[in-house]
Design a protein around this motif. Structure first.
Motif, PDB file in Angstrom:
ATOM      1  N   VAL A  73     -10.197 -25.798  -9.886  1.00 38.87           N
ATOM      2  CA  VAL A  73     -10.868 -25.814  -8.579  1.00 38.87           C
ATOM      3  C   VAL A  73     -10.114 -26.758  -7.643  1.00 38.87           C
ATOM      4  O   VAL A  73      -9.801 -26.428  -6.495  1.00 38.87           O
ATOM      5  CB  VAL A  73     -12.345 -26.246  -8.722  1.00 38.87           C
ATOM      6  N   VAL A 114     -17.613 -25.395  -5.530  1.00 38.23           N
ATOM      7  CA  VAL A 114     -17.952 -24.749  -6.801  1.00 38.23           C
ATOM      8  C   VAL A 114     -18.817 -25.693  -7.634  1.00 38.23           C
ATOM      9  O   VAL A 114     -18.444 -26.849  -7.840  1.00 38.23           O
ATOM     10  CB  VAL A 114     -16.670 -24.417  -7.606  1.00 38.23           C
ATOM     11  N   LEU A 157     -12.364 -17.900 -11.525  1.00 43.59           N
ATOM     12  CA  LEU A 157     -12.268 -18.497 -10.185  1.00 43.59           C
ATOM     13  C   LEU A 157     -11.396 -17.668  -9.249  1.00 43.59           C
ATOM     14  O   LEU A 157     -11.775 -17.389  -8.109  1.00 43.59           O
ATOM     15  CB  LEU A 157     -11.708 -19.921 -10.284  1.00 43.59           C
TER      16      LEU A 157
END
Ligand SMILES: [Zn+2]
Length: 354
Positions: A193, A176, A164
């Motif tokens: 995330v 995402v 990421l």
């Protein structure tokens, strides 16, 4: 002293085929330590190492297991320990090994080292009561974490962070798609995330797993049915634009859909192929949408320290933590492998040394 034992892959075979044997743990050489393990966690790599990979010769017999946590039991002569780690103290293990002297290592890209290898894949790993590792692979266990939590942390969080943050340079506000939200690496990705200020859309196989993904901070969860319907749903959720990043580790079964739901100029990052490694795809989708595909394998050892520092800012309520599916006793390691392969759980499969 309790009997020392380990599991060994004598010849490649199905999940659950490693056999138990008694052994005498060796003395560590200079720069290395011996860790009396208290817990280990399984990864897909345990299964691939056990089953064998085409074109790859592994040094059999071999003890699998990439993740572990325990207590430092012996130090090689003149060994220096990392900050926060003391003789006799509790540690978790970084799974990657590298030479430490090549240009890739010197710039910190240890996973690009020509000599890079993973514990339990190229040398004896953590499905054992004791393991030998270089001192550079030791990290302190954060705050009040249990050995089980510490063992379940390094590989999947390092992998997801690398994908990421470094492979995709994920920015706050981006979206995402996380395939396999109930897997070890998927459950880590959902949390990262969110911690990075982006939005996770998780894909799971059941309603029960969907609930768990909400709890981890997924903004949306899609229970996987027909892939075409899934793609339509992703477009609805993103105002027809698609997602900025696709977090791939599933491979053949999902790749075409990953391309289809990726936004123009988006990135697809992959670290695995649990449903198969080969898949045809339409190159026109790739160039017309200007999609970037990025491969990722583990991550910089340094970034385990980055993750640790983020946890230590608030150890009692960290922004992310490992999710444990089930804890077996180490003597049940073959059963733990079969449980992981069945794929019905949520999060990490762990073995405890009793
Ligand atoms: Zn190197």
């Amino acid at each position: 002293m309790a009997e020392a034992f380990r599991f060994r892959i004598l010849a490649h075979g199905p999940a659950g085929s490693p056999v138990r044997e008694a052994f005498t743990p060796a003395e560590p050489r200079p720069g290395w330590v011996r860790v009396a393990l208290k817990a280990m966690a399984l990864n897909r790599l345990d299964l691939w190492t056990t089953e064998g990979l085409p074109g790859l010769r592994l040094p059999l017999p071999l003890t699998p297991g990439c993740d572990g946590a325990g207590v430092i039991e012996a130090l090689g002569e003149g060994t220096t320990l990392p900050p926060g780690v003391e003789p006799g103290g509790s540690v978790m293990l970084a799974p990657g090994f590298s030479c430490g002297v090549c240009p890739a290592c010197l710039r910190g890209d240890d996973m690009l080292c020509p000599g890079y290898g993973i514990l339990g894949h190229v040398r004896d790993g953590t499905a054992a009561t004791h393991v030998l590792v270089p001192a550079a692979n030791l990290l302190p266990i954060p705050g009040n974490w249990s050995f089980e939590q510490a063992a379940a942390f390094p590989l999947v969080f390092l992998t997801a962070w690398e994908m990421l943050v470094h492979k995709c340079a994920l920015r706050p506000g981006e979206t995402v798609l996380v395939w396999g939200g109930g897997s070890g690496v998927g459950s880590a990705a959902i949390q990262l995330v969110k911690a990075l200020g982006a939005t996770a859309i998780a894909v799971v196989g059941s309603e029960a797993k969907a609930m768990r993904c909400w709890e981890l901070g997924a903004e949306h969860v899609i229970v996987r049915g027909e892939l075409k319907a899934l793609a339509t749903r992703v477009r609805e959720l993103t105002g027809k634009r698609g997602v900025d990043v696709v977090f791939e580790h599933t491979g053949a079964a999902t790749w075409a859909t990953s391309l289809s739901v990726c936004a123009r100029g988006g990135r697809i990052v992959t670290c695995g192929a649990t449903t198969g490694p080969e898949t045809p795809f339409d190159l026109r989708a790739l160039f017309a949408k200007q999609i970037q595909i990025r491969g990722s394998y583990m991550g910089r050892r340094e970034h385990l320290w980055t993750l640790l520092s983020l946890i230590l800012k608030n150890p009692t309520n960290p922004p992310f933590r490992p999710v444990i599916d089930q804890i077996f006793d180490l003597s049940e390691y073959p059963e733990a492998q079969r449980h992981l392969e069945a794929g019905s759980g949520f999060g990490k499969v762990v073995c405890r040394m009793s």
